[in-house]
Design a protein around this motif. Structure first.
Motif, short mmCIF file in Angstrom:
data_model
loop_
_atom_site.label_atom_id
_atom_site.label_comp_id
_atom_site.label_asym_id
_atom_site.label_seq_id
_atom_site.Cartn_x
_atom_site.Cartn_y
_atom_site.Cartn_z
N ALA A 1 59.77 -38.28 -11.94
CA ALA A 1 60.33 -39.64 -12.07
C ALA A 1 61.82 -39.58 -12.36
O ALA A 1 62.61 -40.37 -11.82
CB ALA A 1 59.61 -40.41 -13.17
N GLY B 1 64.68 -41.10 -10.02
CA GLY B 1 65.59 -42.10 -10.57
C GLY B 1 67.04 -41.71 -10.42
O GLY B 1 67.88 -42.54 -10.08
N THR C 1 62.17 -45.39 -14.18
CA THR C 1 61.95 -43.96 -14.02
C THR C 1 62.15 -43.16 -15.30
O THR C 1 62.24 -41.94 -15.25
CB THR C 1 62.92 -43.42 -12.94
N LEU D 1 55.34 -47.50 -7.97
CA LEU D 1 55.94 -46.17 -7.89
C LEU D 1 55.00 -45.19 -7.20
O LEU D 1 55.42 -44.15 -6.73
CB LEU D 1 56.26 -45.65 -9.29
N GLN E 1 59.98 -38.98 -3.75
CA GLN E 1 58.99 -40.02 -4.02
C GLN E 1 57.58 -39.48 -3.86
O GLN E 1 56.70 -39.73 -4.69
CB GLN E 1 59.22 -41.19 -3.06
N HIS F 1 56.59 -37.30 -6.75
CA HIS F 1 56.26 -38.10 -7.92
C HIS F 1 54.87 -38.72 -7.78
O HIS F 1 54.11 -38.77 -8.75
CB HIS F 1 57.31 -39.18 -8.12
#
Length: 436
Positions: free
Chosen positions: A23, A27, A82, A154, A408, A411
């Motif tokens: 994250a 971010g 994040t 997310l 992404q 995550h």
């Protein structure tokens, strides 16, 4: 338990920290991207003196004040979104983030003859960052645990497009001297609404678990998550993107809402009929033609300036054409658009990519082909012409978009592993209590 075997607690901590780290990386990538976009917007056309050329100004207007607040809201929102889970919220850190970013820009503007430095800009930018963080906390306070993460999607890489469409809309507005060109923001508005509708129907309405998710009838009343997310996106993206044109803001907001509700209804029908739960690719196939039409129109606008003679240059502009603010914004708009090209291409083939290096090279190739074709077409445009510099920048942006998707996806995988482990630990605890 063997001394060589990790305990459930240590395994849980490892997966939790892995998700926090992914994250944080995601971010930082998005915040860095936004910071570069905002810095270019506020410092173009990059003509600087060796010493400060002016002092502080007290001039201001309501349009600039509103834009300063709105364009810094994503910084606070993404920063809060994040942060590592369980970390206590501290307003001073958010305040420092907004003040440092805005302060660096304001200091640089002291050396720019065409720009002005204002303490009011510093205050409004910092306020925008604080409001973005507050908006996240207001949403997260209504849900518990991972539900906050699920509502903000997310865990769905498709949602990353919604965030990347925001700075693209800003640049459309800034690069549109003529009012008609501002209507190009309507294309991204439809795209954002369609994605949010898919997320709401196939993701927000359902509780992810260990097995396949079942369709549950939607609750009666207004789908507040869909309404709030579309209106929030419209506020942040369309107010700067329309440059204060109320008719464009209203039209874009209505289109975002309409496409969101229509996609929500269509997705729920597919799920109710027992269709595939993986609706990311159908959604991409639906929005890709809209994005392709926008990309061609934005690159070749105005369409009446076509010429039979092809011409190009190494620089961003043709020889003898000064690099003005609108030209910088339009070039940056193309760069931002190719960030989405890279992200969408990676999302489209992300689940097929078993070899990361091969997949990146393949996507970079097709992104390069699209950039070359677009520049070849611009060569027949009297005002623009082909640009080797813009070709290189758009290709770099495409690779960056792929990298954001990879972050992404990493995550998402970390979150899935963490939730699965926590679910197994809960089940083991329940069994132990039942046996006792």
């Amino acid at each position: 338990m063997s001394l060589l075997q990790p305990s459930p607690a240590s395994t849980t901590f490892r997966y939790r920290r892995t998700a926090d780290f992914t994250a944080l990386r995601l971010g930082r990538a998005i915040l860095g991207y936004l910071a570069v976009i905002v810095a270019i917007i506020t410092l173009a056309p990059f003509r600087f003196a060796s010493a400060p050329v002016h002092g502080l100004t007290s001039l201001w207007n309501w349009q600039d004040l509103i834009l300063n607040v709105v364009m810094f809201m994503p910084f606070g929102f993404v920063y809060q979104l994040t942060r590592p889970r369980g970390t206590p919220f501290r307003w001073p850190k958010v305040l420092l983030l907004g003040a440092v970013l805005s302060g660096a820009i304001e200091i640089a503007q002291l050396f720019a003859p065409t720009r002005y430095t204002s303490l009011l800009d510093l205050a409004t930018n910092t306020t925008g960052t604080l409001l973005g963080a507050w908006a996240f906390n207001a949403l997260a306070a209504r849900v518990r645990g991972d539900a906050a993460v699920r509502l903000l999607a997310l865990e769905l890489p498709l949602m990353g497009l919604v965030y990347l469409l925001v700075p693209l809309c800003w640049l459309i507005g800034l690069g549109s001297e003529a009012e008609v060109r501002r209507l190009l923001v309507l294309g991204p508005s439809v795209m954002a609404g369609a994605i949010l509708g898919t997320v709401h129907a196939s993701f927000v309405r359902h509780e992810p678990g260990g097995g396949p998710r079942r369709f549950t009838p939607p609750p009666r009343g207004i789908p507040w998550w869909l309404v709030a997310s579309t209106l929030g996106w419209s506020l942040v993206a369309l107010v700067p993107g329309a440059r204060g044109d109320l008719s464009v803001i209203v039209s874009g907001t209505l289109l975002t809402l309409a496409s969101g509700f229509l996609r929500d209804i269509g997705t729920r029908r597919i799920v109710r009929a027992g269709g595939s739960r993986r609706l990311e690719l159908p959604t991409l196939r639906m929005v890709l033609p809209i994005f392709a039409a926008y990309l061609a129109l934005s690159a070749l606008w105005p369409l009446t300036d076509a010429t039979p003679v092809w011409h190009g240059a190494l620089a961003l502009t043709l020889p003898g054409v000064p690099l003005s603010q609108p030209l910088v914004y339009r070039a940056l708009e193309q760069v931002a658009a190719f960030t989405l090209v890279g992200y969408m291409g990676a999302e489209y083939h992300g689940r097929e990519d078993t070899n990361g290096g091969t997949g990146v090279l393949r996507l970079a190739f097709w992104s390069g082909v699209a950039a070359v074709l677009l520049q070849a077409a611009r060569g027949f445009h009297e005002s623009h012409g082909a640009s080797l510099s813009l070709l290189v920048l758009t290709q770099i942006a495409g690779v960056f978009g792929q990298w954001v998707y990879i972050l992404q996806r990493a995550h998402v995988q970390a979150l899935v592993k963490r939730r699965a482990l926590l679910e197994r630990l809960r089940q083991a605890t329940s069994m132990q209590r039942a046996a006792a």
